[in-house]
Design a protein around this motif. Sequence first.
Motif, PDB file in Angstrom:
ATOM      1  N   GLY A  25      22.561   7.090  -5.292  1.00 52.86           N
ATOM      2  CA  GLY A  25      22.898   8.271  -6.085  1.00 52.86           C
ATOM      3  C   GLY A  25      21.683   8.759  -6.857  1.00 52.86           C
ATOM      4  O   GLY A  25      20.838   7.961  -7.265  1.00 52.86           O
ATOM      5  N   PHE A  26      21.595  10.055  -7.041  1.00 51.80           N
ATOM      6  CA  PHE A  26      20.465  10.625  -7.791  1.00 51.80           C
ATOM      7  C   PHE A  26      20.438  10.070  -9.220  1.00 51.80           C
ATOM      8  O   PHE A  26      19.392   9.668  -9.732  1.00 51.80           O
ATOM      9  N   GLY A  27      21.612  10.017  -9.827  1.00 50.58           N
ATOM     10  CA  GLY A  27      21.708   9.503 -11.198  1.00 50.58           C
ATOM     11  C   GLY A  27      21.322   8.042 -11.280  1.00 50.58           C
ATOM     12  O   GLY A  27      20.697   7.593 -12.239  1.00 50.58           O
ATOM     13  N   GLU A  28      21.671   7.313 -10.230  1.00 49.75           N
ATOM     14  CA  GLU A  28      21.339   5.895 -10.155  1.00 49.75           C
ATOM     15  C   GLU A  28      19.815   5.711 -10.140  1.00 49.75           C
ATOM     16  O   GLU A  28      19.258   4.875 -10.857  1.00 49.75           O
ATOM     17  N   ALA A  29      19.130   6.519  -9.333  1.00 51.93           N
ATOM     18  CA  ALA A  29      17.669   6.441  -9.255  1.00 51.93           C
ATOM     19  C   ALA A  29      17.036   6.841 -10.593  1.00 51.93           C
ATOM     20  O   ALA A  29      16.039   6.277 -11.027  1.00 51.93           O
ATOM     21  N   ARG A  30      17.627   7.822 -11.223  1.00 52.80           N
ATOM     22  CA  ARG A  30      17.124   8.314 -12.517  1.00 52.80           C
ATOM     23  C   ARG A  30      17.114   7.267 -13.609  1.00 52.80           C
ATOM     24  O   ARG A  30      16.376   7.377 -14.568  1.00 52.80           O
TER      25      ARG A  30
ATOM     26  N   TYR B 114      10.522   5.091  -5.317  1.00 54.29           N
ATOM     27  CA  TYR B 114       9.924   3.843  -4.854  1.00 54.29           C
ATOM     28  C   TYR B 114      10.793   2.601  -5.021  1.00 54.29           C
ATOM     29  O   TYR B 114      10.755   1.709  -4.170  1.00 54.29           O
ATOM     30  N   PRO B 115      11.667   2.527  -6.045  1.00 47.01           N
ATOM     31  CA  PRO B 115      12.537   1.339  -6.099  1.00 47.01           C
ATOM     32  C   PRO B 115      13.442   1.210  -4.872  1.00 47.01           C
ATOM     33  O   PRO B 115      13.871   0.117  -4.519  1.00 47.01           O
TER      34      PRO B 115
ATOM     35  N   GLN C  80      15.227  -4.800 -13.144  1.00 44.86           N
ATOM     36  CA  GLN C  80      16.115  -3.658 -12.923  1.00 44.86           C
ATOM     37  C   GLN C  80      16.098  -3.209 -11.449  1.00 44.86           C
ATOM     38  O   GLN C  80      17.122  -2.857 -10.885  1.00 44.86           O
ATOM     39  N   HIS C  81      14.890  -3.241 -10.857  1.00 45.82           N
ATOM     40  CA  HIS C  81      14.787  -2.847  -9.449  1.00 45.82           C
ATOM     41  C   HIS C  81      15.548  -3.820  -8.550  1.00 45.82           C
ATOM     42  O   HIS C  81      16.131  -3.431  -7.537  1.00 45.82           O
ATOM     43  N   LEU C  82      15.522  -5.066  -8.923  1.00 46.76           N
ATOM     44  CA  LEU C  82      16.221  -6.058  -8.126  1.00 46.76           C
ATOM     45  C   LEU C  82      17.732  -5.884  -8.222  1.00 46.76           C
ATOM     46  O   LEU C  82      18.463  -6.121  -7.259  1.00 46.76           O
ATOM     47  N   GLU C  83      18.174  -5.431  -9.363  1.00 44.37           N
ATOM     48  CA  GLU C  83      19.596  -5.140  -9.548  1.00 44.37           C
ATOM     49  C   GLU C  83      19.994  -3.980  -8.619  1.00 44.37           C
ATOM     50  O   GLU C  83      21.026  -4.032  -7.959  1.00 44.37           O
TER      51      GLU C  83
ATOM     52  N   ASP D 101       0.824  -1.218   0.000  1.00 44.25           N
ATOM     53  CA  ASP D 101       0.000   0.000   0.000  1.00 44.25           C
ATOM     54  C   ASP D 101       0.858   1.268   0.000  1.00 44.25           C
ATOM     55  O   ASP D 101       0.447   2.299  -0.533  1.00 44.25           O
ATOM     56  N   LEU D 102       2.073   1.190   0.579  1.00 43.61           N
ATOM     57  CA  LEU D 102       2.958   2.366   0.528  1.00 43.61           C
ATOM     58  C   LEU D 102       3.337   2.675  -0.918  1.00 43.61           C
ATOM     59  O   LEU D 102       3.424   3.835  -1.315  1.00 43.61           O
ATOM     60  N   HIS D 103       3.555   1.636  -1.697  1.00 41.93           N
ATOM     61  CA  HIS D 103       3.878   1.851  -3.106  1.00 41.93           C
ATOM     62  C   HIS D 103       2.671   2.358  -3.890  1.00 41.93           C
ATOM     63  O   HIS D 103       2.818   3.129  -4.833  1.00 41.93           O
ATOM     64  N   ALA D 104       1.483   1.906  -3.478  1.00 42.85           N
ATOM     65  CA  ALA D 104       0.275   2.306  -4.201  1.00 42.85           C
ATOM     66  C   ALA D 104       0.099   3.822  -4.198  1.00 42.85           C
ATOM     67  O   ALA D 104      -0.327   4.414  -5.188  1.00 42.85           O
ATOM     68  N   ILE D 105       0.462   4.483  -3.073  1.00 42.47           N
ATOM     69  CA  ILE D 105       0.216   5.931  -2.999  1.00 42.47           C
ATOM     70  C   ILE D 105       1.265   6.770  -3.732  1.00 42.47           C
ATOM     71  O   ILE D 105       1.228   8.004  -3.658  1.00 42.47           O
ATOM     72  N   THR D 106       2.177   6.125  -4.460  1.00 39.46           N
ATOM     73  CA  THR D 106       3.085   6.901  -5.311  1.00 39.46           C
ATOM     74  C   THR D 106       2.306   7.575  -6.441  1.00 39.46           C
ATOM     75  O   THR D 106       2.791   8.513  -7.058  1.00 39.46           O
ATOM     76  N   VAL D 107       1.117   7.043  -6.717  1.00 43.46           N
ATOM     77  CA  VAL D 107       0.173   7.769  -7.579  1.00 43.46           C
ATOM     78  C   VAL D 107      -1.097   7.976  -6.754  1.00 43.46           C
ATOM     79  O   VAL D 107      -1.341   7.255  -5.786  1.00 43.46           O
ATOM     80  N   GLU D 108      -1.892   8.960  -7.108  1.00 39.29           N
ATOM     81  CA  GLU D 108      -3.024   9.325  -6.249  1.00 39.29           C
ATOM     82  C   GLU D 108      -4.016   8.177  -6.068  1.00 39.29           C
ATOM     83  O   GLU D 108      -4.376   7.496  -7.029  1.00 39.29           O
TER      84      GLU D 108
END
Length: 331
Positions: free
Chosen positions: A99-104, A128-129, A152-155, A42-49
Amino acid sequence: RPRVLSGIQPTADSFHLGNYLGALRQWVSLQEDFEPFYFIADLHAITVEQDPKVLRERTLVSAAQLVAAGVDPARATIFVQSQVPAHTQAGWVLQCLTGFGEARRMTQFKDKSAKGGEGAASVGLFTYPILQAADILLYRPQYVPVGEDQRQHLELTRDLANRFNHRYKKTFRPPEPYILESTAKIYDLQVPEKQMSKSIGGQGCVWVLDDAKVVAKKFRSAVTDSETEIRFDREAKPGVSNLLSIHSALSGEKIEALESAFEGRGYGDLKSEVADVVLETLTPLRERTRELLEDRTELERILREGAGRAGEVAEATLRDVYDRVGFLPAT
Ligand code: ATP
Ligand code: MG
């Protein structure tokens, strides 16, 4: 028993066929040999309204579908993510290691924010990842069963685990993905180049809780191509290939066997047979879900116990994390 962990977002009134084949079905079979932790994200669900009332209802309906699909609360810990605060707490620590670039570089953000443009997307959708990395690492699982979209998220999760272990002290176990190739990705029936998705929904999305008639209709109007031959070719014939994958995943028949069985037959035949095969699985699943939702005290009990068990494991890891980062003990 080695641990596995996986989550699913309560972002629709029902799960879809892709969720069932790519996730739920694996979750059920893994409980034989592993100690599973499965959560409603549910925490991930609220990343969108989300509408608050709807979110609460969907969270329970999601839990009901897990149990209806055969996840056994006696063998698997089923819980709601927001009820285990350690996830958010560990998430913050990991954000500070990313890192910001890493998240990007996470492509899901680009996909999911594409609609309203990057500026309209929430920072939560962006990070969220990293929360997902915390979800996983807190339980030190060996495997994380996910669909191809989560590779990719698992990486990133593995990178963060190694970074933390290296910078402080060995705390996390870098997990391995558990992806079944045959069901790694189920595509939308209307846009067979796109993966079936809860947040997109529509006529190309087959919901677990759809009535039989609706399911049959969605398959009847599935997009195919202008040829007539039934053969698997992801590039040239994405629609037909998707139908063959779905059939094969549920009937257990090999793609080649299906291709020969359908030789000389038309797309209409294929569509109606796939619909039948799908309904054989989805109909009992839908009925069990409805039954479970009639009296919710049992579901609420399962989730309360699940949050208790998950909380113990997660908090033990979080204590190590806080200690190693250099936080003053709270007591
Ligand atoms: P949303 O659109 O809100 O992201 P979703 O349909 O992508 O919803 P998630 O809750 O993000 O579903 O993912 C739950 C699990 O289902 C994940 O393990 C994911 O890999 C898997 N999954 C999602 N869509 C598919 C699909 N089309 N085919 C196979 N697996 C899928
Ligand atoms: Mg998703």
